[in-house]
Write an enzyme that holds these catalytic residues in place. Structure first.
Site, PDB file in Angstrom:
ATOM      1  N   ASP A  44       0.833  -1.204   0.000  1.00 45.14           N
ATOM      2  CA  ASP A  44       0.000   0.000   0.000  1.00 45.14           C
ATOM      3  C   ASP A  44       0.872   1.261   0.000  1.00 45.14           C
ATOM      4  OD1 ASP A  44       0.900  -0.168   2.581  1.00 45.14           O
ATOM      5  OD2 ASP A  44      -1.066   0.077   3.522  1.00 45.14           O
ATOM      6  N   SER A  45       2.205   1.080  -0.061  1.00 46.19           N
ATOM      7  CA  SER A  45       3.094   2.200  -0.389  1.00 46.19           C
ATOM      8  C   SER A  45       2.719   2.747  -1.766  1.00 46.19           C
ATOM      9  CB  SER A  45       4.561   1.757  -0.356  1.00 46.19           C
ATOM     10  OG  SER A  45       4.735   0.563  -1.105  1.00 46.19           O
TER      11      SER A  45
ATOM     12  N   ASP B 137      -1.023  -6.161   0.043  1.00 46.97           N
ATOM     13  CA  ASP B 137      -1.360  -5.510   1.318  1.00 46.97           C
ATOM     14  C   ASP B 137      -2.862  -5.311   1.447  1.00 46.97           C
ATOM     15  OD1 ASP B 137       0.759  -4.950   3.056  1.00 46.97           O
ATOM     16  OD2 ASP B 137       1.384  -3.172   1.922  1.00 46.97           O
TER      17      ASP B 137
ATOM     18  N   LYS C  32      -1.073  -9.346   3.201  1.00 46.37           N
ATOM     19  CA  LYS C  32      -0.231  -8.873   4.313  1.00 46.37           C
ATOM     20  C   LYS C  32      -1.034  -7.867   5.122  1.00 46.37           C
ATOM     21  CE  LYS C  32       3.463  -5.970   3.753  1.00 46.37           C
ATOM     22  NZ  LYS C  32       3.063  -4.817   4.573  1.00 46.37           N
TER      23      LYS C  32
ATOM     24  N   GLU D 177      -0.722  -5.251   8.877  1.00 44.07           N
ATOM     25  CA  GLU D 177       0.212  -4.659   9.833  1.00 44.07           C
ATOM     26  C   GLU D 177      -0.262  -4.834  11.272  1.00 44.07           C
ATOM     27  OE1 GLU D 177       0.886  -0.550   8.821  1.00 44.07           O
ATOM     28  OE2 GLU D 177       1.520  -1.033   6.781  1.00 44.07           O
TER      29      GLU D 177
ATOM     30  N   GLU E  98       9.940  -3.900   9.908  1.00 46.46           N
ATOM     31  CA  GLU E  98      10.214  -2.590   9.290  1.00 46.46           C
ATOM     32  C   GLU E  98      10.825  -1.622  10.295  1.00 46.46           C
ATOM     33  OE1 GLU E  98       7.154  -0.928   6.791  1.00 46.46           O
ATOM     34  OE2 GLU E  98       8.265   0.947   6.562  1.00 46.46           O
TER      35      GLU E  98
END
Ligand code: KIV
Length: 273
Positions: free
Chosen positions: A41-42, A80, A110, A112, A180
Site C-alpha cells: 500500500d506504499s 497488502d 499482508k 500490519e 520494518e
C-alpha cells in the site's frame, strides 16, 4: 516457476522481495527473478501521490494488483490489505481478503500489527486457507499512533512489543513477517527466535530476506535518498533528461525526422490541391 510457501520458508539464501504496482513493475520483477512481489500500500505514496498509506482503498489495491499479476503470472504475489479493511472485525477482514485473492490472483495477503484483534484475524484467515504475511516494527498505516515514521523497538517496552508480536503472529499462522525499521540487533534476535522467515526493510542484514520499495531502489524520485534503501539506478534523472531531450528536439524541429513519418504518392497529394 512460482515458489511455494514451504520453498520460501526453507530457502538457504536470503529471500528477495520487491514492491510492484503495475504491469511493467510486475514484468520487471519477474524477469529479474525475485522470490516474492509485494503489491504494497506504499502505492499511496509512490504512485498515487498521497502523503501516507491511509487513503489507499481496497479497490485501489485490487486494481493495481490485477495489473501486477498480468505482468508476473509466475511469481509469488503478496497484496497488502489497506488501512481499515481488517480493523472492523474478523468477518469484514475475511471478506476483504477473499476479494483480494479471488479478484487479483494473489497468493497471500499482508497486514500490519500484532494486537489481539489482528492476531484473531490472522488466525481466522490462515485457518481458512488464506496465507498471511505479518508486519511488525514501524507500521505506516498507523504511524501517527506510533509517534510518526520513526525507528521502533529502541526501548525495552517497544523492543519487547516487537519480539512478542512477531512470535504471536507466527503462532497465529503467519507464514512470514516483515520487520520494518527496527534496530538490526533486535531484528537478528526476532529472526533467530522464529521458524518462519523474517523479511527486513531498515532492519539490518540478519533477516531471512529483504524487501525494498521498487521506486526507491530504482531512484524514480530525484533527490530523495532514504537511509533504509539503496539506489541501484537513477530512473528519475534518466526520465527527466529523456523528456528534456525530446522537448528540445521538438522545439528545434529535429523530431520527428523523415524516418518517423509516412510517405504519400505525388498524384494522391496533387488531387488535394
Ligand atoms: O507497502 C509497502 O511497500 C510495505 C513495505 C515497506 C514492506 O509494506
Amino acid at each position: 516457476m512460482k515458489r511455494s510457501i514451504p520453498e520460501l520458508q526453507q530457502a538457504e539464501v536470503p529471500l528477495v522481495m520487491v514492491t510492484a504496482y503495475d504491469y511493467p513493475g510486475g514484468r520487471h520483477a519477474e524477469a529479474a527473478g525475485v522470490d516474492l512481489i509485494l503489491v504494497g500500500d506504499s502505492l499511496g505514496n509512490v504512485v498515487l501521490g498521497y502523503d501516507s498509506t491511509a487513503p489507499v482503498t481496497l479497490s485501489d489495491m485490487i486494481h493495481h494488483a490485477r495489473a501486477v499479476r498480468r505482468g508476473a503470472p509466475d511469481t509469488f504475489m503478496v497484496v497488502d490489505l489497506p488501512f481499515g479493511t481488517y480493523h472492523t472485525g474478523v468477518q469484514d477482514a475475511m471478506r476483504h481478503a477473499v476479494r483480494v485473492i479471488q479478484e487479483t490472483g494473489a497468493d497471500a495477503v499482508k497486514m500490519e500489527g500484532a494486537t489481539p484483534e489482528i492476531l484473531e484475524v490472522v488466525q481466522t484467515l490462515t485457518r481458512n486457507g488464506i496465507p498471511v504475511m505479518g508486519h511488525v516494527g514501524l507500521l505506516p498505516q498507523t504511524a501517527t499512533a506510533q509517534g510518526g515514521l520513526r525507528v521502533q523497538g529502541k526501548d525495552d517496552a517497544s523492543a519487547r512489543l516487537t519480539l512478542d508480536g512477531a512470535a504471536a503472529l507466527e503462532a497465529a499462522g503467519a507464514f512470514a513477517i516483515v520487520l520494518e525499521v527496527i534496530p538490526a540487533r533486535l531484528a537478528k534476535l526476532v529472526s533467530e527466535r522464529l521458524r518462519i522467515p523474517t523479511i527486513g526493510i531498515g532492519a539490518g542484514v540478519h533477516c531471512g530476506g529483504q524487501v525494498l520499495v521498487t521506486h526507491d531502489l530504482l531512484g524514480v524520485y530525484e533527490g530523495e535518498e532514504k537511509k533504509i534503501a539503496k539506489r541501484y539506478a537513477e530512473l528519475g534523472r534518466a526520465a527527466r533528461e529523456a523528456i528534456e531531450a525530446y522537448a528540445a528536439e521538438v522545439r528545434a524541429r529535429e523530431f520527428p525526422t523523415k524516418d518517423n513519418a509516412f510517405v504519400m504518392k505525388d498524384d494522391v497529394l496533387g488531387k488535394l490541391y
